[in-house]
Design a protein around this motif. Structure first.
Motif, PDB file in Angstrom:
ATOM      1  N   UNK A  78       0.822  -1.212   0.000  1.00  0.00           N
ATOM      2  CA  UNK A  78       0.000   0.000   0.000  1.00  0.00           C
ATOM      3  C   UNK A  78       0.859   1.265   0.000  1.00  0.00           C
ATOM      4  N   UNK A  79       1.979   1.232   0.728  1.00  0.00           N
ATOM      5  CA  UNK A  79       2.832   2.417   0.840  1.00  0.00           C
ATOM      6  C   UNK A  79       3.877   2.496  -0.257  1.00  0.00           C
ATOM      7  N   UNK A  80       4.043   1.376  -1.001  1.00  0.00           N
ATOM      8  CA  UNK A  80       5.067   1.279  -2.037  1.00  0.00           C
ATOM      9  C   UNK A  80       6.457   1.610  -1.467  1.00  0.00           C
ATOM     10  N   UNK A  81       6.720   1.019  -0.304  1.00  0.00           N
ATOM     11  CA  UNK A  81       7.960   1.307   0.410  1.00  0.00           C
ATOM     12  C   UNK A  81       8.666   0.013   0.786  1.00  0.00           C
ATOM     13  N   UNK A  82       9.975  -0.011   0.639  1.00  0.00           N
ATOM     14  CA  UNK A  82      10.755  -1.157   1.092  1.00  0.00           C
ATOM     15  C   UNK A  82      10.849  -1.130   2.610  1.00  0.00           C
ATOM     16  N   UNK A  83      10.515  -2.244   3.243  1.00  0.00           N
ATOM     17  CA  UNK A  83      10.448  -2.309   4.692  1.00  0.00           C
ATOM     18  C   UNK A  83      11.739  -2.873   5.275  1.00  0.00           C
ATOM     19  N   UNK A  84      12.239  -2.229   6.335  1.00  0.00           N
ATOM     20  CA  UNK A  84      13.446  -2.696   6.998  1.00  0.00           C
ATOM     21  C   UNK A  84      13.376  -2.322   8.470  1.00  0.00           C
ATOM     22  N   UNK A  85      13.431  -3.329   9.325  1.00  0.00           N
ATOM     23  CA  UNK A  85      13.376  -3.078  10.765  1.00  0.00           C
ATOM     24  C   UNK A  85      14.531  -2.192  11.198  1.00  0.00           C
ATOM     25  N   UNK A  86      14.201  -1.225  12.050  1.00  0.00           N
ATOM     26  CA  UNK A  86      15.226  -0.332  12.576  1.00  0.00           C
ATOM     27  C   UNK A  86      15.396   0.943  11.794  1.00  0.00           C
TER      28      UNK A  86
END
Length: 445
Positions: A78-86
Motif C-alpha cells: 500500500x505504501x510502495x515502500x521497502x520495509x526494513x526493521x530499525x
C-alpha cells in the motif's frame, strides 16, 4: 515548515519505547499528519505511510491480513515502500476508518521490532475502541492547535524574546516594556489567526487575512461534514450541529454559560447531552464544567449540565463573529468586548497543556473563570480580564477570604504587565501559555 513542540515527544518515544506503538490523537486539521511525516523523514531512512481515509482500498486490504508477516507485506504494498526493521517508520494515518486495526497491530508489535506511529481523528467516540486500549501496547499523545509560543515561532519572533518573558514569569518580575509590547502585538494577531496550521501558514505566507479566513472556513466546513458522516441518527446529528453552530453567539452573550433555552424554549440538558459529549470527544469543542466547591478533587463537585463551551481554536471563533471584529482586534479598540475571546484562548491553552477545564459559580460568591488542579492536587484560581478594570474581581476575593479554602495561587490574566498586589498575581494575558512551566519548576525543586 511550522515547528511543533510535539516533535520532542516523538523523539522521547523513539528513545525510550520498548515494543510500544505511538498513537497521536487530536481533532482534525491540527497538524497530526504533517508533524508525524516530518519527524519520520528526519529520523528514519524511509517512511511507510498508509492513509485509510484517502486510500479507500486500504481498509479492506489491511483487514484481510492473516498474521504479522502478511500485515507487513500489505503495508509495504500500500505504501510502495521497502520495509526494513530499525530504519523504517510505519505511519498509519486516519485509523478511525479501520476499526480492527489495533488488534492486527498488536500482533505486529509483539512479533517484530518496527517503529509504528498511528494517528486519527474522532478516536474518543464510540465508533472506535480507543477508550479501551490494550495496556502496554500503546503510548498515546494528543496534538492541539499551535499554542501561542508555537505561533510566535512561526512568526519568527526571536527565541530570546520568549525566553525573557519565561524568565520573568519564573522570577515573577515585570517584563521589559519592549518585550511586553511585542508579545502583546503578537497575541492580538493570534486572536485572529489562531493555531490551526493551514490558517497559520496562510497568514505567514501572505500577511493578510483573506486566505487565512478561507482556510478557517474550510476547517469549520470539515467539522460539520464529520458530524454528517459519523453520526447516523438524524435527530442526534442535528442537535450536534445546532450546539456547535451556536457556540460563537452563546459566548458573545453577557452570561457565557451555555443556555439551552437560547436554542429552543423547552430544551433541557438531557435532550442534548450526547451532543455535548460528541463535540468534546471529537476535540472540536472544549467543555468547561461548573464546580460548586473549589476543593480537591474538582471533579467531585462538577456539574456537566452547567457548562461553558469554547471553540477548539480562537481563530475559528473570531472568523465566525459578526461585525468589524478583524478591524477592532487589529486596532485593539478598547470599546470592543474581548471577554469571550480571551477566555477561549485561555481554555485552549490550558487544555493543550494538560489541565481539565472547570469554572466556579455561586450565587453568593460569584463566578471565577477557571479553577485549576495540578498534578499534586493543589488548587489555583484563574481570572481572565480584558478591560482596564482588571483589578475588580469580587468572586476571586470572596473565595480567597472563605474559611477552610486554601489555594496555591490566584492569577489574574490581563492586558497589563506582571505585578503582584495583595493576594493576586497579575500576569500579561500571553503568559497563560506559561502556566505549565510553573508545575515543572515546582516539581524540579
Amino acid at each position: 515548515m511550522l515547528k511543533r513542540k510535539i516533535t520532542q515527544k516523538f523523539i522521547e518515544w523513539k528513545e525510550s519505547k520498548t515494543s510500544q506503538a505511538l498513537l497521536v490523537m487530536g481533532a482534525r486539521q491540527v497538524g497530526k499528519t504533517t508533524s508525524i511525516r516530518t519527524f519520520g523523514l528526519s529520523h528514519y531512512e524511509n517512511v511507510a505511510e498508509v492513509n485509510f481515509f484517502q486510500n479507500t482500498s486500504a481498509v479492506e486490504t489491511i483487514a484481510a491480513a492473516q498474521d504479522a508477516a502478511d500485515l507487513l507485506l500489505r503495508i509495504s504494498a500500500l505504501s510502495r515502500t521497502e520495509m526494513k526493521e530499525g530504519s523504517t517508520l510505519i505511519f498509519l494515518d486516519e485509523i478511525q476508518e479501520c476499526e480492527n486495526l489495533l488488534t492486527l497491530l498488536k500482533f505486529l508489535m509483539e512479533e517484530t521490532s518496527y517503529d509504528v506511529i498511528m494517528s486519527g481523528s474522532l478516536l474518543g467516540l464510540d465508533n472506535f475502541p480507543a477508550r479501551s486500549l490494550p495496556v502496554g501496547f500503546l503510548q498515546t499523545v494528543t496534538l492541539y492547535p499551535l499554542d501561542f509560543e508555537e505561533f510566535c515561532m512561526a512568526r519568527a519572533v526571536p527565541g530570546e524574546v520568549m525566553q525573557v518573558a519565561r524568565d520573568c514569569f519564573k522570577r515573577q518580575s515585570p517584563v521589559p516594556d519592549y518585550v511586553h509590547d511585542m508579545l502583546m502585538r503578537e497575541f492580538y494577531l493570534y486572536l485572529l489567526v489562531g493555531g490551526m496550521p493551514d490558517a497559520t501558514q496562510a497568514f505567514i505566507e501572505t500577511n493578510t487575512l483573506g486566505k487565512t479566513r478561507n482556510a478557517q472556513k474550510g476547517i469549520v466546513d470539515i467539522y460539520e461534514y464529520d458530524i454528517t458522516k459519523y453520526v447516523a441518527d438524524k435527530t442526534e446529528r442535528r442537535q450536534i450541529e445546532m450546539v456547535y453552530e451556536a457556540i460563537p453567539k452563546q459566548l458573545s452573550a453577557e452570561n457565557k454559560r451555555f443556555k439551552y433555552t437560547r436554542l429552543s424554549k423547552n430544551l433541557r440538558y438531557s435532550n442534548i447531552e450526547t451532543a455535548f459529549d460528541w463535540l468534546a470527544c471529537s476535540g472540536i469543542a472544549l467543555l468547561t464544567e461548573r464546580i460548586t466547591e473549589p476543593l480537591y478533587p474538582l471533579k467531585a463537585s462538577a456539574n456537566p449540565s452547567n457548562v461553558k463551551i469554547f471553540m477548539n481554536d480562537v481563530g475559528l471563533l473570531t472568523s465566525q463573529l459578526m461585525g468589524d471584529v478583524d478591524i477592532d482586534i487589529l486596532n485593539r479598540r478598547a470599546s470592543m468586548n474581548y471577554g469571550s475571546i480571551f477566555e477561549n484562548v485561555c481554555a485552549q491553552e490550558l487544555r493543550a497543556h494538560g489541565y481539565n477545564l472547570y469554572y466556579y459559580h455561586s450565587s453568593k460568591q460569584g463566578e471565577v473563570d477557571f479553577v485549576l488542579e495540578d498534578k499534586r492536587g493543589d488548587i489555583s484560581l484563574c481570572e481572565i480580564k480584558s478591560g482596564k478594570d482588571y483589578k475588580r474581581h469580587n468572586a476571586l476575593n470572596n473565595l480567597l477570604s472563605t474559611p477552610n479554602y486554601s489555594f496555591a495561587k490566584s492569577y489574574v490574566f490581563c492586558d497589563g504587565n506582571l505585578h503582584e498586589e495583595k493576594n493576586a498575581l497579575y500576569l500579561p494575558i500571553y503568559m497563560i501559555d506559561f502556566l505549565h512551566y510553573e508545575q515543572n519548576y515546582s516539581e524540579a525543586l
